[in-house]
Write an enzyme that holds these catalytic residues in place. Structure first.
Site, mmCIF file in Angstrom:
data_model
loop_
_atom_site.group_PDB
_atom_site.id
_atom_site.type_symbol
_atom_site.label_atom_id
_atom_site.label_comp_id
_atom_site.label_asym_id
_atom_site.label_seq_id
_atom_site.Cartn_x
_atom_site.Cartn_y
_atom_site.Cartn_z
ATOM 1 N N ARG A 160 0.838 -1.194 0.000
ATOM 2 C CA ARG A 160 0.000 0.000 0.000
ATOM 3 C C ARG A 160 0.879 1.252 0.000
ATOM 4 O O ARG A 160 2.053 1.205 0.374
ATOM 5 C CB ARG A 160 -0.903 0.024 1.231
ATOM 6 C CG ARG A 160 -1.819 -1.176 1.381
ATOM 7 C CD ARG A 160 -2.580 -1.102 2.694
ATOM 8 N NE ARG A 160 -3.507 -2.219 2.881
ATOM 9 C CZ ARG A 160 -3.215 -3.338 3.537
ATOM 10 N NH1 ARG A 160 -2.003 -3.494 4.082
ATOM 11 N NH2 ARG A 160 -4.108 -4.297 3.670
ATOM 12 N N LYS A 184 -1.539 -2.278 8.141
ATOM 13 C CA LYS A 184 -2.655 -1.795 8.951
ATOM 14 C C LYS A 184 -2.604 -2.427 10.338
ATOM 15 O O LYS A 184 -2.251 -3.593 10.492
ATOM 16 C CB LYS A 184 -3.986 -2.134 8.274
ATOM 17 C CG LYS A 184 -4.255 -1.326 7.009
ATOM 18 C CD LYS A 184 -5.625 -1.634 6.448
ATOM 19 C CE LYS A 184 -5.955 -0.745 5.249
ATOM 20 N NZ LYS A 184 -7.293 -1.021 4.702
ATOM 21 N N HIS A 254 -2.487 2.330 -6.014
ATOM 22 C CA HIS A 254 -3.288 1.116 -5.847
ATOM 23 C C HIS A 254 -3.425 0.331 -7.147
ATOM 24 O O HIS A 254 -3.702 -0.872 -7.119
ATOM 25 C CB HIS A 254 -4.667 1.467 -5.274
ATOM 26 C CG HIS A 254 -4.868 0.898 -3.906
ATOM 27 N ND1 HIS A 254 -4.009 1.154 -2.862
ATOM 28 C CD2 HIS A 254 -5.821 0.056 -3.406
ATOM 29 C CE1 HIS A 254 -4.437 0.507 -1.780
ATOM 30 N NE2 HIS A 254 -5.516 -0.169 -2.086
ATOM 31 N N ARG A 257 -0.747 -2.124 -6.968
ATOM 32 C CA ARG A 257 -1.094 -3.169 -5.996
ATOM 33 C C ARG A 257 -2.072 -4.169 -6.615
ATOM 34 O O ARG A 257 -1.876 -5.386 -6.530
ATOM 35 C CB ARG A 257 -1.694 -2.521 -4.753
ATOM 36 C CG ARG A 257 -2.153 -3.487 -3.661
ATOM 37 C CD ARG A 257 -2.514 -2.682 -2.405
ATOM 38 N NE ARG A 257 -3.261 -3.421 -1.412
ATOM 39 C CZ ARG A 257 -2.712 -4.202 -0.493
ATOM 40 N NH1 ARG A 257 -1.398 -4.365 -0.482
ATOM 41 N NH2 ARG A 257 -3.451 -4.816 0.406
ATOM 42 N N HIS A 280 -3.776 -8.982 3.719
ATOM 43 C CA HIS A 280 -5.214 -9.003 4.002
ATOM 44 C C HIS A 280 -5.482 -9.894 5.210
ATOM 45 O O HIS A 280 -5.041 -11.045 5.256
ATOM 46 C CB HIS A 280 -6.003 -9.551 2.802
ATOM 47 C CG HIS A 280 -6.103 -8.588 1.667
ATOM 48 N ND1 HIS A 280 -6.381 -8.986 0.371
ATOM 49 C CD2 HIS A 280 -5.960 -7.232 1.612
ATOM 50 C CE1 HIS A 280 -6.409 -7.928 -0.417
ATOM 51 N NE2 HIS A 280 -6.161 -6.856 0.322
ATOM 52 N N TYR A 289 -9.975 -10.713 -6.405
ATOM 53 C CA TYR A 289 -9.091 -10.929 -7.555
ATOM 54 C C TYR A 289 -9.438 -12.186 -8.330
ATOM 55 O O TYR A 289 -9.071 -12.327 -9.495
ATOM 56 C CB TYR A 289 -7.630 -10.962 -7.086
ATOM 57 C CG TYR A 289 -7.197 -9.641 -6.513
ATOM 58 C CD1 TYR A 289 -6.919 -8.552 -7.348
ATOM 59 C CD2 TYR A 289 -7.105 -9.443 -5.146
ATOM 60 C CE1 TYR A 289 -6.557 -7.329 -6.830
ATOM 61 C CE2 TYR A 289 -6.743 -8.220 -4.617
ATOM 62 C CZ TYR A 289 -6.471 -7.171 -5.466
ATOM 63 O OH TYR A 289 -6.118 -5.944 -4.942
#
Length: 319
Positions: A160, A184, A254, A257, A280, A289
Site C-alpha cells: 500500500r 494496517k 493502488h 497493488r 489481508h 481478484y
C-alpha cells in the site's frame, strides 16, 4: 488530529469524550494512516450528530435499532451503500473500544447490515502496459531514478501507499530479497522483492546518499529537501509518469497493488499466497481478484470456444 468539529457539537459530554478517546487511540495504538483516521472521524461525527438529534446522552443507551435507523437515514439522504457500510464498520470499531473502555455490555452495531451493493472490481494494468510504463520512466535525472525505484517496488511487492512511505533502509534484507512492511494495525509482514526492483533501489540509493549528505534520516524514499517522501508527492509523480507514457486514466499506487495481485493470481492460482503478500486479514478481501481472473477466462472463452456465442433464433423462412 484536530477535534474541532467534534468539540463544536452539542452532543452529550460522555458521547464526545468516548469518541475522542477512540479516535486518539487510532494513531497512538493502531498506528492508522492519516487518511484512515480522517475517514473514521467523518463517520463518528455522523453517528454523534444522529444521536444528538435523538436526545441520546450515554453510550449504554445506544441500541441496535439506533444503528439501523442511522443506516436508513443516510440511505434516504442518498449516501451510497458502500459509504454506509464504511460508516457501520467505524461504529462497530467504536463500540468494541467502548466495551473495553466503559465496560459496555455489548456492541449494538454488531449484526447491523448496510444496504446491498455491487462490489467494484479493482482497476488493473495489463502486463504489457506495466512493462511499458516502467521502461518509460526517464532515468536521465535523479528524480527519475527515484521514481523508477518507487514504481518498481510498488509493482514487485503489492504494498500500500502508506506502507511504502513508512519504509526505512533497514527494512530491506538484500540477502533474502525481502522487505519488512508495517501494515494496517501496525502489523508486520515480510514480502519478496524482485530483481528489477532491487536493482532500481540500488541505483536510487547512490543518489539518495548524495542528496542526504551527513543527515541521519533513515527513510528509504526522500524528497530533494531531505524529508521523507510524502504520500501526496508519490501520487503526483506516478500520475505524471502515467501521462508521459500515454496511459488511459490516472495512474495511482493502488493500480500497481491490484495489478501485482492479479498477475500473480493469474500465473499461480495461489490465493493464500496473494493474501499473505497483500497483508489481508480476511481471505474474502483477496477473493475479489478471483473475479478479475474469471472475467479474463470468460473473455478468452467467448472468443475461442466454437459454441460460446448465443444460439441464433431460426428465421421465419427456416420455421
Amino acid at each position: 488530529m484536530s477535534f474541532a468539529k467534534l468539540e463544536n457539537l452539542t452532543a452529550a459530554p460522555e458521547l464526545k469524550t468516548g469518541a475522542q478517546r477512540f479516535l486518539s487511540q487510532l494513531k497512538t495504538q493502531k498506528h492508522y494512516s492519516t487518511h484512515t483516521e480522517s475517514n473514521y472521524y467523518r463517520q463518528i461525527l455522523r453517528l454523534l450528530k444522529f444521536l444528538q438529534e435523538r436526545d441520546v446522552v450515554r453510550w449504554d443507551q445506544v441500541k441496535p435499532i439506533h444503528l439501523r435507523q442511522l443506516s436508513a437515514f443516510y440511505h434516504r439522504k442518498g449516501l451510497s451503500p458502500r459509504s454506509i457500510a464504511l460508516m457501520l464498520s467505524a461504529c462497530r470499531s467504536l463500540f468494541q473500544f467502548l466495551i473495553r473502555d466503559l465496560e459496555l455490555p455489548s456492541n449494538p452495531a454488531k449484526g447491523v447490515k448496510a444496504p446491498k451493493f455491487d462490489r467494484k472490481l479493482p482497476k488493473t494494468i495489463d502486463v504489457d502496459q506495466v512493462n511499458a510504463l516502467l521502461e518509460g520512466i526517464d532515468e536521465g535525472d535523479d528524480i527519475g531514478v527515484r521514481d523508477k525505484a518507487v514504481a518498481e517496488l510498488f509493482y514487485s511487492s503489492g504494498m500500500r501507499l502508506a506502507e511504502l512511505v513508512r519504509l526505512n533502509i533497514e527494512d530491506i534484507d538484500w540477502s533474502d530479497r525481502t522487505v519488512r512492511v508495517t501494515g494496517k494495525g501496525n502489523k508486520t509482514r515480510y514480502v519478496p522483492v524482485g530483481g528489477y526492483a532491487l536493482e532500481a533501489i540500488r541505483e536510487w540509493l547512490k543518489i539518495r546518499g548524495v542528496w542526504l549528505g551527513p543527515d541521519e534520516n533513515q527513510a528509504l524514499f526522500i524528497s530533494q529537501r531531505n524529508g521523507r517522501l510524502s504520500p501526496r508527492s508519490i501520487q503526483q509523480r506516478l500520475a505524471h509518469w502515467g501521462k508521459m507514457v500515454g496511459m488511459n486514466g490516472r495512474l495511482h499506487p493502488h493500480k500497481f497493488r491490484h495489478s501485482c495481485a492479479t498477475h500473480l493470481l493469474e500465473s499461480s492460482g495461489d490465493l493464500r499466497a496473494v493474501q499473505e503478500l497483500l497483508g489481508h486479514a480476511d481471505l474474502s478481501t483477496t477473493q475479489v481478484y478471483t473475479h478479475l481472473d474469471f472475467q479474463q477466462l470468460a473473455r478468452v472463452y467467448d472468443k475461442a470456444h466454437p459454441r460460446a456465442g448465443k444460439k441464433k433464433s431460426p428465421s421465419k423462412k427456416e420455421s
